[in-house]
Design an enzyme around this catalytic site. Sequence first.
Site, PDB file in Angstrom:
ATOM      1  N   ARG A  20       0.326  -1.116   0.448  1.00 27.06           N
ATOM      2  CA  ARG A  20       0.239  -0.123  -0.237  1.00 27.06           C
ATOM      3  C   ARG A  20       1.286   1.568   0.120  1.00 27.06           C
ATOM      4  O   ARG A  20       2.028   1.352   0.902  1.00 27.06           O
ATOM      5  CB  ARG A  20      -0.497  -0.011   1.130  1.00 27.06           C
ATOM      6  CG  ARG A  20      -1.478   1.326   1.876  1.00 27.06           C
ATOM      7  CD  ARG A  20      -2.852   1.829   2.688  1.00 27.06           C
ATOM      8  NE  ARG A  20      -3.371   1.088   1.808  1.00 27.06           N
ATOM      9  CZ  ARG A  20      -4.843   1.333   2.288  1.00 27.06           C
ATOM     10  NH1 ARG A  20      -5.132   2.077   3.547  1.00 27.06           N
ATOM     11  NH2 ARG A  20      -5.838   0.527   2.474  1.00 27.06           N
ATOM     12  N   HIS A  49      -7.493   0.693  -6.787  1.00 33.28           N
ATOM     13  CA  HIS A  49      -7.860  -0.173  -4.807  1.00 33.28           C
ATOM     14  C   HIS A  49      -8.920  -1.017  -4.957  1.00 33.28           C
ATOM     15  O   HIS A  49     -10.252  -1.657  -4.357  1.00 33.28           O
ATOM     16  CB  HIS A  49      -8.774   1.039  -3.766  1.00 33.28           C
ATOM     17  CG  HIS A  49      -8.660   0.381  -2.059  1.00 33.28           C
ATOM     18  ND1 HIS A  49      -7.305  -0.553  -1.746  1.00 33.28           N
ATOM     19  CD2 HIS A  49      -8.836   0.974  -1.014  1.00 33.28           C
ATOM     20  CE1 HIS A  49      -8.176  -0.744  -0.598  1.00 33.28           C
ATOM     21  NE2 HIS A  49      -8.875   0.020  -0.107  1.00 33.28           N
ATOM     22  N   GLN A  68     -10.487  -4.074  -2.650  1.00 35.09           N
ATOM     23  CA  GLN A  68     -11.674  -3.001  -1.477  1.00 35.09           C
ATOM     24  C   GLN A  68     -12.750  -3.758  -2.960  1.00 35.09           C
ATOM     25  O   GLN A  68     -14.400  -3.673  -1.869  1.00 35.09           O
ATOM     26  CB  GLN A  68     -11.945  -1.598  -1.795  1.00 35.09           C
ATOM     27  CG  GLN A  68     -12.873  -0.445  -0.769  1.00 35.09           C
ATOM     28  CD  GLN A  68     -12.978  -1.460  -0.007  1.00 35.09           C
ATOM     29  OE1 GLN A  68     -12.279  -1.153   1.024  1.00 35.09           O
ATOM     30  NE2 GLN A  68     -14.164  -1.479   0.597  1.00 35.09           N
ATOM     31  N   ASP A  99     -16.931   8.136  -1.217  1.00 37.64           N
ATOM     32  CA  ASP A  99     -15.770   8.134  -0.383  1.00 37.64           C
ATOM     33  C   ASP A  99     -15.176   8.995  -0.123  1.00 37.64           C
ATOM     34  O   ASP A  99     -15.323  10.378  -0.064  1.00 37.64           O
ATOM     35  CB  ASP A  99     -14.354   6.868  -1.586  1.00 37.64           C
ATOM     36  CG  ASP A  99     -13.459   7.250  -0.804  1.00 37.64           C
ATOM     37  OD1 ASP A  99     -13.285   6.633   0.615  1.00 37.64           O
ATOM     38  OD2 ASP A  99     -12.535   6.930  -2.143  1.00 37.64           O
ATOM     39  N   CYS A 131     -16.481   2.733   1.760  1.00 41.98           N
ATOM     40  CA  CYS A 131     -15.364   1.816   1.612  1.00 41.98           C
ATOM     41  C   CYS A 131     -14.480   1.920   3.396  1.00 41.98           C
ATOM     42  O   CYS A 131     -14.095   1.220   3.980  1.00 41.98           O
ATOM     43  CB  CYS A 131     -13.667   1.859   0.736  1.00 41.98           C
ATOM     44  SG  CYS A 131     -13.322   3.673   0.441  1.00 41.98           S
ATOM     45  N   ARG A 134     -13.424  -7.431   4.284  1.00 41.51           N
ATOM     46  CA  ARG A 134     -12.459  -6.781   3.179  1.00 41.51           C
ATOM     47  C   ARG A 134     -11.429  -8.865   3.078  1.00 41.51           C
ATOM     48  O   ARG A 134     -10.584  -9.170   2.371  1.00 41.51           O
ATOM     49  CB  ARG A 134     -11.911  -6.204   4.080  1.00 41.51           C
ATOM     50  CG  ARG A 134     -12.462  -4.581   3.505  1.00 41.51           C
ATOM     51  CD  ARG A 134     -12.198  -4.601   2.459  1.00 41.51           C
ATOM     52  NE  ARG A 134     -10.894  -3.920   1.551  1.00 41.51           N
ATOM     53  CZ  ARG A 134      -9.714  -3.360   1.703  1.00 41.51           C
ATOM     54  NH1 ARG A 134     -10.099  -2.085   2.249  1.00 41.51           N
ATOM     55  NH2 ARG A 134      -8.857  -3.712   1.872  1.00 41.51           N
TER      56      ARG A 134
END
Length: 333
Positions: free
Chosen positions: A108, A135, A138, A231, A272, A317
């Site tokens: 990441r 991402h 996700q 988001d 998310c 997740r």
Amino acid sequence: MKNDFYGRNFLTLLDYSKEEIQDLLNVAAKLKAKKKANVECRPLKGKNVVLLFEKDSTRTRCAFQVGANDLGMNVTYLGPTGSQMGKKESIKDTARVLGRMFDGIEYRGYKQETVDILGKYSGVPVWNGLTDLYHPTQILADFMTIIEKFGHLDGINFSYFGDARNNMGNSLMIGAAKMGMNFTGCAPKELWPSQELIDQCTELAIESGATIRFTEDVTEGSKNADVLYTDVWVSMGEPDEVWEKRIKQLMPYQINSKLMANAKETAIFMHCLPAFHNTRTKIGKEIYDKFGIESMEVTEEVFESNQSVVFDEAENRLHTIKAVMYVTMREPK
Ligand code: CP
Ligand code: NVA
């Protein structure tokens, strides 16, 4: 399922077909069911993975850690400081070192190029745990959640509100285009994804039967939606100075009960996470003191409502990341 995933990287959903994404979601559902039934499943016992985090994380880090442990693996965590990576050692050299010690690498950080280099030179599967551009893990969790709620992805009216050109906006559009969903990006024009990516997704949509559209109009954007997604307005790595401009740009795109009421009655709210829905965070409080707003991308009312499935997404997740590690690391028999 024939394992065509072994040894592959998971860097962007663009590298995976509709069928492969569906396979990953099916594996995740199986792993979830096993975990719920307390059935031990440690097919990767004795393997080692390293988690590289140049940015903060709660869900992604914990999902990789717990998922790896569940599958029988050992985990090493390398945070933003304390390793030589990028400072005294290039990403290419780091990739070749880590590849000699580990069986899989999660990254990441900032540039997509970094995770691409790790994927190219390490010789082991590399998984993108978020870059400025994408991402992808996700999206798997989000799609698993949608399937749990609606039974399918095909034909789902998916509306994304806010910064449509960040890692989430980009990746959700790609995922929707691959999976035959009707994607609406609802944002001011300057926050739409690059025309190149929109064109690429429009092309993909022809094959899957998806539709891709953008609008600045929230009434049009939320009409008939099955899913309303948002988001944060300022992503990790962006300077604090952009808050003021972003708040002005995106306040009209906040997901509130009026917007939810304009969608289908059965619509769900997704995010998310982490989300700014009240003033109970350091940044949330600072924004309130400076700009006088209690919530940003979503109101407290919607976040806490029965339509909100954000904690299902968070749980998923774990199951989806486990699926990605499992299929890319499990040696074919
Ligand atoms: N959604 C997500 O990636 O959360 P974290 O930043 O906590 O990993
Ligand atoms: N767009 C957000 C996603 C966090 C999971 C960020 O990059 O900060």
